[in-house]
Design a protein around this motif. Structure first.
Motif, PDB file in Angstrom:
ATOM      1  N   UNK A 125     -43.397 -16.538  19.581  1.00  0.00           N
ATOM      2  CA  UNK A 125     -42.814 -16.407  20.919  1.00  0.00           C
ATOM      3  C   UNK A 125     -41.603 -15.485  20.849  1.00  0.00           C
ATOM      4  N   UNK A 126     -41.379 -14.749  21.927  1.00  0.00           N
ATOM      5  CA  UNK A 126     -40.266 -13.810  22.008  1.00  0.00           C
ATOM      6  C   UNK A 126     -39.466 -14.108  23.272  1.00  0.00           C
ATOM      7  N   UNK A 127     -38.142 -14.066  23.136  1.00  0.00           N
ATOM      8  CA  UNK A 127     -37.272 -14.250  24.294  1.00  0.00           C
ATOM      9  C   UNK A 127     -36.084 -13.299  24.164  1.00  0.00           C
ATOM     10  N   UNK A 128     -35.662 -12.736  25.293  1.00  0.00           N
ATOM     11  CA  UNK A 128     -34.483 -11.879  25.322  1.00  0.00           C
ATOM     12  C   UNK A 128     -33.257 -12.699  25.697  1.00  0.00           C
ATOM     13  N   UNK A 129     -32.143 -12.406  25.036  1.00  0.00           N
ATOM     14  CA  UNK A 129     -30.860 -12.986  25.402  1.00  0.00           C
ATOM     15  C   UNK A 129     -30.139 -11.935  26.234  1.00  0.00           C
ATOM     16  N   UNK A 130     -29.804 -12.274  27.456  1.00  0.00           N
ATOM     17  CA  UNK A 130     -29.203 -11.314  28.370  1.00  0.00           C
ATOM     18  C   UNK A 130     -27.810 -11.760  28.786  1.00  0.00           C
ATOM     19  N   UNK A 131     -26.961 -10.775  29.038  1.00  0.00           N
ATOM     20  CA  UNK A 131     -25.615 -11.050  29.513  1.00  0.00           C
ATOM     21  C   UNK A 131     -25.603 -11.240  31.013  1.00  0.00           C
ATOM     22  N   UNK A 132     -24.425 -11.532  31.535  1.00  0.00           N
ATOM     23  CA  UNK A 132     -24.283 -11.737  32.978  1.00  0.00           C
ATOM     24  C   UNK A 132     -24.622 -10.485  33.767  1.00  0.00           C
ATOM     25  N   UNK A 133     -24.567  -9.319  33.105  1.00  0.00           N
ATOM     26  CA  UNK A 133     -24.919  -8.063  33.762  1.00  0.00           C
ATOM     27  C   UNK A 133     -26.412  -7.760  33.663  1.00  0.00           C
ATOM     28  N   UNK A 134     -27.211  -8.714  33.152  1.00  0.00           N
ATOM     29  CA  UNK A 134     -28.665  -8.608  32.989  1.00  0.00           C
ATOM     30  C   UNK A 134     -29.100  -7.624  31.912  1.00  0.00           C
ATOM     31  N   UNK A 135     -28.161  -7.150  31.102  1.00  0.00           N
ATOM     32  CA  UNK A 135     -28.491  -6.272  29.986  1.00  0.00           C
ATOM     33  C   UNK A 135     -28.903  -7.115  28.775  1.00  0.00           C
ATOM     34  N   UNK A 136     -29.959  -6.672  28.074  1.00  0.00           N
ATOM     35  CA  UNK A 136     -30.436  -7.393  26.897  1.00  0.00           C
ATOM     36  C   UNK A 136     -29.457  -7.184  25.743  1.00  0.00           C
ATOM     37  N   UNK A 137     -28.958  -8.281  25.202  1.00  0.00           N
ATOM     38  CA  UNK A 137     -28.025  -8.232  24.077  1.00  0.00           C
ATOM     39  C   UNK A 137     -28.736  -8.461  22.749  1.00  0.00           C
ATOM     40  N   UNK A 138     -29.808  -9.249  22.776  1.00  0.00           N
ATOM     41  CA  UNK A 138     -30.559  -9.550  21.559  1.00  0.00           C
ATOM     42  C   UNK A 138     -31.957 -10.010  21.939  1.00  0.00           C
ATOM     43  N   UNK A 139     -32.884  -9.845  21.009  1.00  0.00           N
ATOM     44  CA  UNK A 139     -34.246 -10.330  21.177  1.00  0.00           C
ATOM     45  C   UNK A 139     -34.546 -11.272  20.020  1.00  0.00           C
ATOM     46  N   UNK A 140     -35.032 -12.445  20.359  1.00  0.00           N
ATOM     47  CA  UNK A 140     -35.355 -13.452  19.351  1.00  0.00           C
ATOM     48  C   UNK A 140     -36.869 -13.605  19.281  1.00  0.00           C
ATOM     49  N   UNK A 141     -37.400 -13.488  18.073  1.00  0.00           N
ATOM     50  CA  UNK A 141     -38.813 -13.763  17.827  1.00  0.00           C
ATOM     51  C   UNK A 141     -38.887 -15.023  16.985  1.00  0.00           C
ATOM     52  N   UNK A 142     -39.655 -15.978  17.447  1.00  0.00           N
ATOM     53  CA  UNK A 142     -39.718 -17.271  16.773  1.00  0.00           C
ATOM     54  C   UNK A 142     -41.160 -17.623  16.457  1.00  0.00           C
ATOM     55  N   UNK A 143     -41.390 -18.109  15.243  1.00  0.00           N
ATOM     56  CA  UNK A 143     -42.697 -18.612  14.848  1.00  0.00           C
ATOM     57  C   UNK A 143     -42.621 -20.126  14.836  1.00  0.00           C
ATOM     58  N   UNK A 144     -43.552 -20.753  15.532  1.00  0.00           N
ATOM     59  CA  UNK A 144     -43.604 -22.201  15.663  1.00  0.00           C
ATOM     60  C   UNK A 144     -44.899 -22.697  15.028  1.00  0.00           C
ATOM     61  N   UNK A 145     -44.797 -23.750  14.228  1.00  0.00           N
ATOM     62  CA  UNK A 145     -45.955 -24.360  13.580  1.00  0.00           C
ATOM     63  C   UNK A 145     -46.356 -25.586  14.388  1.00  0.00           C
ATOM     64  N   UNK A 146     -47.645 -25.704  14.689  1.00  0.00           N
ATOM     65  CA  UNK A 146     -48.151 -26.837  15.455  1.00  0.00           C
ATOM     66  C   UNK A 146     -49.279 -27.478  14.657  1.00  0.00           C
ATOM     67  N   UNK A 147     -49.236 -28.809  14.571  1.00  0.00           N
ATOM     68  CA  UNK A 147     -50.209 -29.548  13.777  1.00  0.00           C
ATOM     69  C   UNK A 147     -50.657 -30.787  14.525  1.00  0.00           C
ATOM     70  N   UNK A 148     -51.830 -31.273  14.167  1.00  0.00           N
ATOM     71  CA  UNK A 148     -52.313 -32.531  14.724  1.00  0.00           C
ATOM     72  C   UNK A 148     -52.179 -33.663  13.723  1.00  0.00           C
ATOM     73  N   UNK A 149     -51.665 -33.361  12.541  1.00  0.00           N
ATOM     74  CA  UNK A 149     -51.532 -34.342  11.477  1.00  0.00           C
ATOM     75  C   UNK A 149     -50.230 -35.107  11.632  1.00  0.00           C
TER      76      UNK A 149
END
Length: 87
Positions: free
Chosen positions: A58-82
């Motif tokens: 998943x990817x999400x942008x971190x934006x300032x109050x001026x709506x400018x992108x300050x950083x982009x975070x890419x996250x890997x999430x593990x999902x299991x049924x065990x």
């Protein structure tokens, strides 16, 4: 956490990896908007119908109050049924 809250009992969700790409410096508060569409939850459940675990990115942008992108975070999430993998 959003995915964990959307899945029914019996699923395990944990952070596997994360990467932050800083775009510009800021001293102001930054904000992120997270969305987890029904289609994504269904895709995770569908993938887990034929395997014990799956990784999702998943990817999400971190934006300032001026709506400018300050950083982009890419996250890997593990999902299991065990349930034995609960931490």
């Amino acid at each position: 956490m959003q995915l964990l809250k959307r899945l029914p009992d019996g699923y395990v969700v944990w952070d596997k990896a994360a990467e932050i790409r800083f775009r510009r410096p800021t001293t102001e508060t930054v904000y992120a908007t997270f969305e987890m569409p029904d289609e994504e939850v269904a895709a995770v459940q569908s993938a887990l119908a034929s395997t014990d675990s799956v990784d999702r990115e998943y990817t999400v942008d971190l934006v300032g109050e001026d709506s400018e992108v300050c950083a982009t975070v890419e996250k890997t999430v593990h999902v299991s049924t065990d349930e034995d993998k609960r931490v």
